[in-house]
Design a protein around this motif. Structure first.
Motif, PDB file in Angstrom:
ATOM      1  N   ARG A 190       0.963  -1.201   0.041  1.00 30.56           N
ATOM      2  CA  ARG A 190      -0.047  -0.212  -0.165  1.00 30.56           C
ATOM      3  C   ARG A 190       0.878   1.374   0.096  1.00 30.56           C
ATOM      4  O   ARG A 190       1.850   1.230   0.888  1.00 30.56           O
ATOM      5  CB  ARG A 190      -0.880  -0.194   1.281  1.00 30.56           C
ATOM      6  CG  ARG A 190      -2.048  -0.962   0.962  1.00 30.56           C
ATOM      7  CD  ARG A 190      -3.103  -1.001   2.473  1.00 30.56           C
ATOM      8  NE  ARG A 190      -3.480   0.287   2.671  1.00 30.56           N
ATOM      9  CZ  ARG A 190      -3.266   0.547   3.711  1.00 30.56           C
ATOM     10  NH1 ARG A 190      -2.388   0.428   4.703  1.00 30.56           N
ATOM     11  NH2 ARG A 190      -3.697   2.212   4.027  1.00 30.56           N
ATOM     12  N   LYS A 191       0.390   2.186  -1.045  1.00 30.66           N
ATOM     13  CA  LYS A 191       1.135   3.481  -1.004  1.00 30.66           C
ATOM     14  C   LYS A 191       2.696   3.372  -1.046  1.00 30.66           C
ATOM     15  O   LYS A 191       3.312   3.821  -0.418  1.00 30.66           O
ATOM     16  CB  LYS A 191       0.867   4.313  -0.163  1.00 30.66           C
ATOM     17  CG  LYS A 191      -0.710   4.724   0.300  1.00 30.66           C
ATOM     18  CD  LYS A 191      -1.011   5.628   1.296  1.00 30.66           C
ATOM     19  CE  LYS A 191      -2.456   5.928   1.423  1.00 30.66           C
ATOM     20  NZ  LYS A 191      -3.098   6.634   0.233  1.00 30.66           N
ATOM     21  N   PRO A 192       3.356   2.580  -2.350  1.00 27.84           N
ATOM     22  CA  PRO A 192       4.522   2.840  -2.419  1.00 27.84           C
ATOM     23  C   PRO A 192       5.142   4.013  -2.818  1.00 27.84           C
ATOM     24  O   PRO A 192       4.376   4.819  -3.724  1.00 27.84           O
ATOM     25  CB  PRO A 192       4.623   1.654  -3.770  1.00 27.84           C
ATOM     26  CG  PRO A 192       3.442   1.953  -4.333  1.00 27.84           C
ATOM     27  CD  PRO A 192       2.254   1.995  -3.307  1.00 27.84           C
ATOM     28  N   LYS A 193       6.075   4.545  -2.348  1.00 26.21           N
ATOM     29  CA  LYS A 193       6.623   6.062  -2.572  1.00 26.21           C
ATOM     30  C   LYS A 193       7.915   5.994  -3.218  1.00 26.21           C
ATOM     31  O   LYS A 193       8.089   6.436  -4.272  1.00 26.21           O
ATOM     32  CB  LYS A 193       6.626   6.578  -1.043  1.00 26.21           C
ATOM     33  CG  LYS A 193       7.183   8.118  -1.547  1.00 26.21           C
ATOM     34  CD  LYS A 193       7.304   8.898  -0.118  1.00 26.21           C
ATOM     35  CE  LYS A 193       7.487  10.306  -0.387  1.00 26.21           C
ATOM     36  NZ  LYS A 193       7.200  11.145   0.874  1.00 26.21           N
ATOM     37  N   ASN A 194       8.942   5.029  -2.699  1.00 24.97           N
ATOM     38  CA  ASN A 194      10.146   5.239  -3.528  1.00 24.97           C
ATOM     39  C   ASN A 194      10.586   3.649  -3.478  1.00 24.97           C
ATOM     40  O   ASN A 194      10.006   2.961  -2.824  1.00 24.97           O
ATOM     41  CB  ASN A 194      11.335   6.000  -2.616  1.00 24.97           C
ATOM     42  CG  ASN A 194      11.062   7.527  -2.604  1.00 24.97           C
ATOM     43  OD1 ASN A 194      10.988   8.060  -3.776  1.00 24.97           O
ATOM     44  ND2 ASN A 194      10.894   8.238  -1.430  1.00 24.97           N
ATOM     45  N   PHE A 195      11.818   3.471  -4.343  1.00 24.79           N
ATOM     46  CA  PHE A 195      12.199   2.174  -4.477  1.00 24.79           C
ATOM     47  C   PHE A 195      13.536   2.277  -5.107  1.00 24.79           C
ATOM     48  O   PHE A 195      14.192   3.390  -5.661  1.00 24.79           O
ATOM     49  CB  PHE A 195      11.476   1.432  -5.526  1.00 24.79           C
ATOM     50  CG  PHE A 195      11.373   2.114  -7.020  1.00 24.79           C
ATOM     51  CD1 PHE A 195      12.186   1.816  -8.038  1.00 24.79           C
ATOM     52  CD2 PHE A 195      10.285   3.022  -7.233  1.00 24.79           C
ATOM     53  CE1 PHE A 195      12.082   2.183  -9.311  1.00 24.79           C
ATOM     54  CE2 PHE A 195      10.301   3.617  -8.524  1.00 24.79           C
ATOM     55  CZ  PHE A 195      11.348   3.218  -9.624  1.00 24.79           C
ATOM     56  N   CYS A 196      14.354   1.393  -4.907  1.00 20.59           N
ATOM     57  CA  CYS A 196      15.530   1.155  -5.543  1.00 20.59           C
ATOM     58  C   CYS A 196      15.801  -0.232  -6.449  1.00 20.59           C
ATOM     59  O   CYS A 196      15.103  -1.412  -6.047  1.00 20.59           O
ATOM     60  CB  CYS A 196      16.564   1.471  -4.587  1.00 20.59           C
ATOM     61  SG  CYS A 196      17.076   0.305  -3.314  1.00 20.59           S
ATOM     62  N   ILE A 197      16.805  -0.281  -7.186  1.00 21.53           N
ATOM     63  CA  ILE A 197      17.005  -1.458  -7.946  1.00 21.53           C
ATOM     64  C   ILE A 197      18.395  -2.052  -7.657  1.00 21.53           C
ATOM     65  O   ILE A 197      19.423  -1.206  -7.648  1.00 21.53           O
ATOM     66  CB  ILE A 197      16.832  -1.326  -9.701  1.00 21.53           C
ATOM     67  CG1 ILE A 197      15.347  -1.036  -9.801  1.00 21.53           C
ATOM     68  CG2 ILE A 197      17.142  -2.684 -10.375  1.00 21.53           C
ATOM     69  CD1 ILE A 197      15.124  -0.313 -11.321  1.00 21.53           C
ATOM     70  N   SER A 198      18.720  -3.188  -7.280  1.00 20.65           N
ATOM     71  CA  SER A 198      19.951  -3.973  -6.860  1.00 20.65           C
ATOM     72  C   SER A 198      20.939  -3.646  -8.224  1.00 20.65           C
ATOM     73  O   SER A 198      20.495  -3.347  -9.289  1.00 20.65           O
ATOM     74  CB  SER A 198      19.769  -5.075  -6.629  1.00 20.65           C
ATOM     75  OG  SER A 198      19.451  -5.998  -7.897  1.00 20.65           O
TER      76      SER A 198
END
Length: 252
Positions: free
Chosen positions: A162-170
């Motif tokens: 719920r409510k994804p805001k930020n992310f990073c990729i390996s």
């Protein structure tokens, strides 16, 4: 001086003039070619200002050379890996629940190439290490959009928390880690089949995420705990570092 000698003199002078003029033409061509190359590879800063404007700033002169007015609210901007395309993540100007979109601009002349609808209230975009795809986090539709960057199309939606805001990729491009602010979890997306494979409960209100280059741990800011969580994605072991104030962004 005989006619034959005069002819030789004039012929030599003719060759000298021809040589000099051809050299000038070649130098002029090279100069124009270099100027064209410099213009093509000139770099810029792009800054979101106000609610609907992207400023384009020349890195040589540090002057604003153009402004791009967009429909809606710019949330994030990225330059394509080849340096030719500016991508603007835009949420609706009317309602957060309305579908957002991406705008693809040609950097050399600010030409709009494509407007592409994604999910509701997109917040961030990032390119995969192989440069083939881009991912967009959609905060209000609880998913991510997988973008084929070669054709500017949405390939699929990836359900996360719920409510994804930020992310990073390996760094190897194998996994994507998504901070879900609405349920205090970290989603792990397998980039080989573009599916969420598990969720790790990390703490209260995760807002940003990055990867520790040294050991591969995932670092997550916990805004409501005033802490940073260090997460081992394999064992799911979590260590927390307490801070004096609410963290919002993290870089490594």
């Amino acid at each position: 001086m005989t006619h034959q000698k005069w002819f030789k003199v004039f012929f030599i002078l003719f060759l000298v003039v021809l040589f000099l003029s051809s050299g000038f033409i070649i130098m002029q061509y090279k100069s124009n070619s270099m100027a064209k190359d410099l213009e093509e590879y000139r770099s810029y800063y792009f800054v979101i200002t106000g609610d609907k404007t992207i400023c384009k700033i020349d890195t040589v002169t540090n002057q604003i050379i153009s402004k791009i007015n967009v429909e809606g609210k710019p949330e994030d901007i990225q330059i394509s890996p080849d340096g030719k395309i500016l991508v603007v993540v835009v949420s609706s100007s009317k309602d957060e629940d309305d579908t957002g979109f991406l705008l693809f601009y040609q950097i050399k002349d600010d030409k709009l190439l494509k407007k592409l609808e994604v999910g509701k209230h997109p917040s961030k975009i990032s390119f995969t290490p192989d440069k083939k795809y881009a991912l967009v986090a959609n905060k209000e539709s609880n998913d991510m959009s997988l973008i084929d960057f070669q054709n500017y199309t949405v390939l699929q939606s990836i359900a996360v928390g719920r409510k994804p805001k930020n992310f990073c990729i390996s760094y190897d491009g194998r996994y994507c880690y998504v901070a879900n602010t609405g349920e205090d979890t970290l989603s792990v997306v397998d980039m080989r089949n573009f599916k969420s494979v598990k969720k790790i409960r990390v703490g209260r209100y995760p807002t940003d995420v990055t990867i520790d280059k040294a050991n591969g741990n995932v670092m997550v800011t916990l805004s409501r705990e005033k802490a940073v969580a260090l997460v081992n994605p394999n064992t799911e072991n979590i260590e927390k570092i307490d801070l004096d104030d609410k963290p919002t962004k993290i870089y490594n």
